[in-house]
Design a protein around this motif. Structure first.
Motif, mmCIF file in Angstrom:
data_model
loop_
_atom_site.group_PDB
_atom_site.id
_atom_site.type_symbol
_atom_site.label_atom_id
_atom_site.label_comp_id
_atom_site.label_asym_id
_atom_site.label_seq_id
_atom_site.Cartn_x
_atom_site.Cartn_y
_atom_site.Cartn_z
ATOM 1 N N LEU A 1 0.841 -1.198 0.000
ATOM 2 C CA LEU A 1 0.000 0.000 0.000
ATOM 3 C C LEU A 1 0.878 1.251 0.000
ATOM 4 C CD1 LEU A 1 -2.739 -1.142 2.539
ATOM 5 C CD2 LEU A 1 -2.873 -1.084 0.037
ATOM 6 N N GLU A 2 1.461 1.529 -1.173
ATOM 7 C CA GLU A 2 2.322 2.695 -1.380
ATOM 8 C C GLU A 2 3.599 2.637 -0.539
ATOM 9 O OE1 GLU A 2 0.070 6.535 -2.122
ATOM 10 O OE2 GLU A 2 -1.523 5.399 -1.111
ATOM 11 N N TYR A 3 4.085 1.415 -0.279
ATOM 12 C CA TYR A 3 5.334 1.269 0.479
ATOM 13 C C TYR A 3 6.561 1.550 -0.391
ATOM 14 C CZ TYR A 3 2.076 -1.503 3.337
ATOM 15 O OH TYR A 3 0.991 -1.939 4.067
ATOM 16 N N VAL A 4 6.420 1.341 -1.709
ATOM 17 C CA VAL A 4 7.546 1.541 -2.631
ATOM 18 C C VAL A 4 7.470 2.889 -3.328
ATOM 19 C CG1 VAL A 4 8.559 0.721 -4.811
ATOM 20 C CG2 VAL A 4 7.979 -0.910 -3.005
ATOM 21 N N SER A 5 6.271 3.292 -3.717
ATOM 22 C CA SER A 5 6.101 4.551 -4.439
ATOM 23 C C SER A 5 4.770 5.181 -4.066
ATOM 24 C CB SER A 5 6.155 4.304 -5.952
ATOM 25 O OG SER A 5 5.897 5.498 -6.670
ATOM 26 N N ASP A 6 4.774 6.467 -3.749
ATOM 27 C CA ASP A 6 3.536 7.177 -3.448
ATOM 28 C C ASP A 6 2.598 7.102 -4.646
ATOM 29 O OD1 ASP A 6 4.186 8.071 -0.843
ATOM 30 O OD2 ASP A 6 5.391 9.709 -1.678
ATOM 31 N N GLY A 7 1.353 6.747 -4.374
ATOM 32 C CA GLY A 7 0.361 6.697 -5.437
ATOM 33 C C GLY A 7 0.271 5.374 -6.160
ATOM 34 N N MET A 8 1.088 4.382 -5.763
ATOM 35 C CA MET A 8 1.069 3.080 -6.438
ATOM 36 C C MET A 8 0.878 1.958 -5.436
ATOM 37 S SD MET A 8 3.954 1.368 -8.962
ATOM 38 C CE MET A 8 5.126 1.013 -7.633
ATOM 39 N N VAL A 9 -0.037 1.042 -5.734
ATOM 40 C CA VAL A 9 -0.231 -0.147 -4.905
ATOM 41 C C VAL A 9 0.141 -1.373 -5.737
ATOM 42 C CG1 VAL A 9 -2.034 0.896 -3.492
ATOM 43 C CG2 VAL A 9 -2.666 -0.362 -5.562
ATOM 44 N N CYS A 10 0.589 -2.416 -5.046
ATOM 45 C CA CYS A 10 1.015 -3.643 -5.729
ATOM 46 C C CYS A 10 0.453 -4.860 -5.003
ATOM 47 C CB CYS A 10 2.537 -3.746 -5.779
ATOM 48 S SG CYS A 10 3.370 -2.331 -6.525
ATOM 49 N N PHE A 11 0.030 -5.826 -5.775
ATOM 50 C CA PHE A 11 -0.430 -7.114 -5.261
ATOM 51 C C PHE A 11 0.606 -8.157 -5.669
ATOM 52 C CE2 PHE A 11 -4.004 -4.398 -5.994
ATOM 53 C CZ PHE A 11 -4.967 -4.710 -5.051
ATOM 54 N N GLY A 12 0.982 -9.063 -4.766
ATOM 55 C CA GLY A 12 2.029 -10.023 -5.087
ATOM 56 C C GLY A 12 1.700 -11.443 -4.668
#
Length: 273
Positions: free
Chosen positions: A200-211
């Protein structure tokens, strides 16, 4: 032969060049070449080859047989296995575009492998919807913050994770990045429970990732696959569509690599250790 010797002399690290040439010879003729044979083939003094093979045997790069010949050692085989896994998983990642497995318009899809406490990206299909952050092959990011990193850790015990981060977490990438190991452990526990990870935006502000993890023939994690999209585009419907496709991709690649999966929801991919 003289030409080869000249090339080795020009090498900035001649010992590495000699070791590589020696491994090439041994791998092409395993259990056939003695110390004398190697010295002749490499155009080196027998004493130099004796020292080189001794070091390589000690480091697990070579094994000396009872016939006083040589075979490739277990350390090289581990490297070969790692290379093979990386090549195979990258090939299967590319194939899912050809066979229609992926249907996610506007999402970025990445494939990564773990190296130490980082994830290294070996495949990326970037979307124009997140132009401020493009994944690149070879890019490294801290495992503590990434969706695939949490997917990798979902197959580890908490004790293993604590040991990996015994020196502390890396510097945060955003204001949302976890600051404490307890936060990371909680996120990993959530990943095990639901069968996929969520950045939840841990890598880049404004971007979420599912893994989700990708498993190999031994049902061990060999890679991680992730879907990234703008945080503003999230909705219950979008999340469900992304997770369904993510799990299908992870399962498809895992099964093609020889993994045996029992569940149907993805929890078998992020099983409790």
């Amino acid at each position: 032969m003289a030409e080869d010797a000249d090339e080795r002399a020009k090498s900035p690290v001649p010992a590495v060049t000699r070791a590589a040439a020696l491994l090439d010879l041994v791998s092409s003729e395993p259990d056939h070449l003695s110390l004398t044979d190697l010295a002749e083939r490499l155009a080196l003094a027998k004493s130099s080859v004796h020292a080189l093979t001794g070091t390589m045997v000690g480091d697990g790069l070579l094994q000396r047989t009872s016939r006083q010949t040589f075979i490739v050692g277990p350390r090289v085989m581990r490297w070969a296995t790692s290379f093979s896994e990386r090549s195979d998983v990258a090939t299967e990642f590319a194939r899912i575009w050809d066979d229609g497995t992926v249907r996610l318009q506007g999402a970025t899809i990445t494939l990564s492998m773990r190296e130490g406490n980082d994830v290294v990206y070996i495949g990326a299909r970037n979307s124009e919807n997140t132009p401020w952050f493009n994944f690149r092959v070879g890019m490294r990011l801290p495992m503590a913050f990434t969706a695939t990193g949490h997917a990798f850790m979902s197959r580890m015990s908490d004790a293993e994770i604590r040991y990996l981060f015994r020196a502390g977490l890396p510097d945060p990438l955003t204001r949302s990045s976890p600051r404490r190991l307890a936060e990371v452990l909680d996120l990993v526990a959530q990943t095990r429970e639901r069968g996929y990870s969520l950045d939840l935006e841990y890598v880049s502000d404004g971007m979420v990732c599912f893994g989700a993890p990708v498993l190999g023939a031994a049902n061990k994690v060999v890679a991680g696959i992730a879907v990234s999209l703008p945080a503003a585009e999230r909705s219950a419907e979008t999340d469900q569509r992304v997770v369904t496709t993510l799990i299908r991709m992870a399962r498809t690649i895992s099964e093609r690599l020889g993994a045996v999966l029992e569940g149907q929801t993805g929890t078998d991919l992020a099983a409790k250790p």
